[in-house]
Design an enzyme around this catalytic site. Structure first.
Site, PDB file in Angstrom:
ATOM      1  N   TYR A   1       0.840  -1.202   0.000  1.00  0.00           N
ATOM      2  CA  TYR A   1       0.000   0.000   0.000  1.00  0.00           C
ATOM      3  C   TYR A   1       0.878   1.255   0.000  1.00  0.00           C
ATOM      4  CZ  TYR A   1      -2.768   3.774   2.010  1.00  0.00           C
ATOM      5  OH  TYR A   1      -3.339   4.991   2.258  1.00  0.00           O
TER       6      TYR A   1
ATOM      7  N   LEU B   1      -9.561   0.702  13.070  1.00  0.00           N
ATOM      8  CA  LEU B   1      -9.692   0.543  14.516  1.00  0.00           C
ATOM      9  C   LEU B   1     -10.959   1.193  15.080  1.00  0.00           C
ATOM     10  CD1 LEU B   1      -8.509  -0.431  17.175  1.00  0.00           C
ATOM     11  CD2 LEU B   1      -7.210   1.700  17.307  1.00  0.00           C
TER      12      LEU B   1
ATOM     13  N   GLY C   1       2.806  -5.832   8.322  1.00  0.00           N
ATOM     14  CA  GLY C   1       2.901  -4.552   7.606  1.00  0.00           C
ATOM     15  C   GLY C   1       2.668  -3.329   8.471  1.00  0.00           C
TER      16      GLY C   1
HETATM   17  N1  UDP Z   1      -5.922  -2.222  14.848  1.00  0.00           N
HETATM   18  C1  UDP Z   1      -6.316  -3.106  15.832  1.00  0.00           C
HETATM   19  N2  UDP Z   1      -7.541  -3.695  15.727  1.00  0.00           N
HETATM   20  C2  UDP Z   1      -8.402  -3.455  14.698  1.00  0.00           C
HETATM   21  C3  UDP Z   1      -7.985  -2.566  13.676  1.00  0.00           C
HETATM   22  C4  UDP Z   1      -6.737  -1.969  13.794  1.00  0.00           C
HETATM   23  O1  UDP Z   1      -5.576  -3.336  16.788  1.00  0.00           O
HETATM   24  O2  UDP Z   1      -9.503  -4.017  14.650  1.00  0.00           O
HETATM   25  C5  UDP Z   1      -4.633  -1.522  14.963  1.00  0.00           C
HETATM   26  C6  UDP Z   1      -3.724  -1.677  13.754  1.00  0.00           C
HETATM   27  O3  UDP Z   1      -2.902  -2.808  13.909  1.00  0.00           O
HETATM   28  C7  UDP Z   1      -2.957  -0.355  13.780  1.00  0.00           C
HETATM   29  C8  UDP Z   1      -3.954   0.643  14.368  1.00  0.00           C
HETATM   30  O4  UDP Z   1      -4.926  -0.141  15.053  1.00  0.00           O
HETATM   31  O5  UDP Z   1      -1.870  -0.452  14.671  1.00  0.00           O
HETATM   32  C9  UDP Z   1      -4.643   1.476  13.327  1.00  0.00           C
HETATM   33  O6  UDP Z   1      -5.115   0.606  12.310  1.00  0.00           O
HETATM   34  P1  UDP Z   1      -6.102   1.073  11.196  1.00  0.00           P
HETATM   35  O7  UDP Z   1      -6.419  -0.127  10.347  1.00  0.00           O
HETATM   36  O8  UDP Z   1      -7.261   1.807  11.787  1.00  0.00           O
HETATM   37  O9  UDP Z   1      -5.290   2.157  10.357  1.00  0.00           O
HETATM   38  P2  UDP Z   1      -3.814   2.065   9.652  1.00  0.00           P
HETATM   39  O10 UDP Z   1      -2.852   2.622  10.663  1.00  0.00           O
HETATM   40  O11 UDP Z   1      -3.548   0.637   9.278  1.00  0.00           O
HETATM   41  O12 UDP Z   1      -3.953   2.948   8.473  1.00  0.00           O
END
Ligand code: UDP
Length: 323
Positions: free
Chosen positions: A141, A188, A278
């Site tokens: 990504y 999240l 990732g």
């Molecule tokens: N995360 C989590 N549980 C979830 C979704 C995300 O623990 O159900 C964690 C994820 O590993 C990252 C942070 O929350 O560290 C933010 O993830 P998100 O997918 O919202 O955004 P990203 O940072 O990937 O763009």
């Protein structure tokens, strides 16, 4: 101004279209509705359902729009998915995006505003992160967005196409009318709020062994309305280049869950899971450059305010944009 918005039916695009229309701009939205929702398109905008992979149709649409500026949101944006299906990311974010870039040159569009990401940096050597940090993405990504940033640089040099590339940190929250609805939700805050809504028994914490104070990943959450505001400012003549957009404050996954409990007044069960491939441990922005050059200032910097706006939208629209 005539503005063309790709991905205007998606989460960030929808709020940006709303603000463009509020500011009196004439907006045309292009979206293939693979991720977006027709109901997320502000009724004041003209809507064309079109996939950016259709090169000739894209060139025709851009010429016909009479756009002076393009805001390019349409993309796939999931770190985890990109680690399983890199082809989708390079095809949609790079190859299809290139069709739009060529169309912009053919139609003599004055400015191109691109949705980039902090994922282009990879794990940073220091935080808060400034725009001059090395870009070493650790997922397809981030790599696909970095490739597009580089294409923009060459198109400016060779074709004179002016651009602004915004490196978003974690977009969150909602406006009164438009919010976050992904058909498969991986983010999240909406996942945590699903538990508060009674739509899921628990949320998941991906990784509790990161080198962070509470062991969970730290992110910089920025209100969607503040993101959109920066895009309106990017349309001004003379604004060019790469800008981080974040609040400069990092919150761990556990802190986000606690904020959601406070704002909803409900207990939220969380279970601990392994790390998600990732994910960098900590991403926190310095947005000083955007503040200085664009006069931009986040109006909703507090995590509580961001979560409260998301909760207001989700509790009013428990099925999102679905009927
Ligand atoms: N995360 C989590 N549980 C979830 C979704 C995300 O623990 O159900 C964690 C994820 O590993 C990252 C942070 O929350 O560290 C933010 O993830 P998100 O997918 O919202 O955004 P990203 O940072 O990937 O763009």
């Amino acid at each position: 101004m005539n503005v063309l918005v790709t991905g205007g039916a998606g989460y960030i695009g929808s709020v940006c279209v709303e603000q463009l229309a509020d500011a009196g701009h004439a907006v045309m939205v292009i979206d293939n509705l693979s991720e977006g929702h027709r109901r997320a398109v502000d009724p004041r905008a003209r809507f064309v359902q079109l996939c950016l992979s259709e090169r000739d149709a894209v060139i025709r649409a851009v010429k016909e729009s009479g756009a002076e500026a393009i805001l390019h949101f349409a993309a796939n944006a999931l770190v985890g998915e990109s680690m399983a299906n890199p082809s989708k990311y390079f095809r949609n974010n790079v190859a299809s995006g290139l069709n739009l870039l060529d169309a912009a040159v053919e139609a003599k569009v004055r400015k191109f505003v691109f949705s980039s990401t902090c994922a282009t940096y990879g794990p940073p050597d220091r935080v808060p992160m400034t725009e001059d940090l090395p870009q070493r993405p650790i997922n397809p990504y981030g790599e696909s967005k970095l490739m597009f940033e580089k294409m923009l640089g060459w198109y400016r040099q060779i074709h004179g196409l002016e651009f602004v590339a915004f490196r978003y940190f974690n977009a969150a929250g909602a406006s009164a009318r438009f919010g976050e609805h992904h058909r498969v939700e991986t983010h999240l805050i909406p996942n945590v709020l699903k538990v508060a809504l009674g739509q899921a028994p628990h949320c998941e914490i991906y990784g509790t062994d990161y080198p962070m104070p509470d062991g969970t990943c730290v992110r910089d959450y920025i209100h969607i309305s503040d993101l959109a505001d920066a895009h309106i400012r990017a349309l001004r003549p003379g604004v060019n280049g790469f800008y981080n957009l974040g609040n400069g404050a990092g919150y761990s996954v556990r802190e986000v869950i606690q904020a959601c409990e406070r704002e909803t007044g409900r207990a939220i069960k969380a279970i601990e899971k392994p790390r998600r491939p990732g994910d960098p441990p900590r991403l926190v922005a310095s947005a000083e450059r955007a503040m200085k050059d664009l006069g931009w200032q986040p109006r909703f910097p507090k995590l509580e305010t961001i979560v409260a706006s998301a909760w207001a939208w989700h509790s009013t629209n428990p099925k999102g944009y679905a009927d």
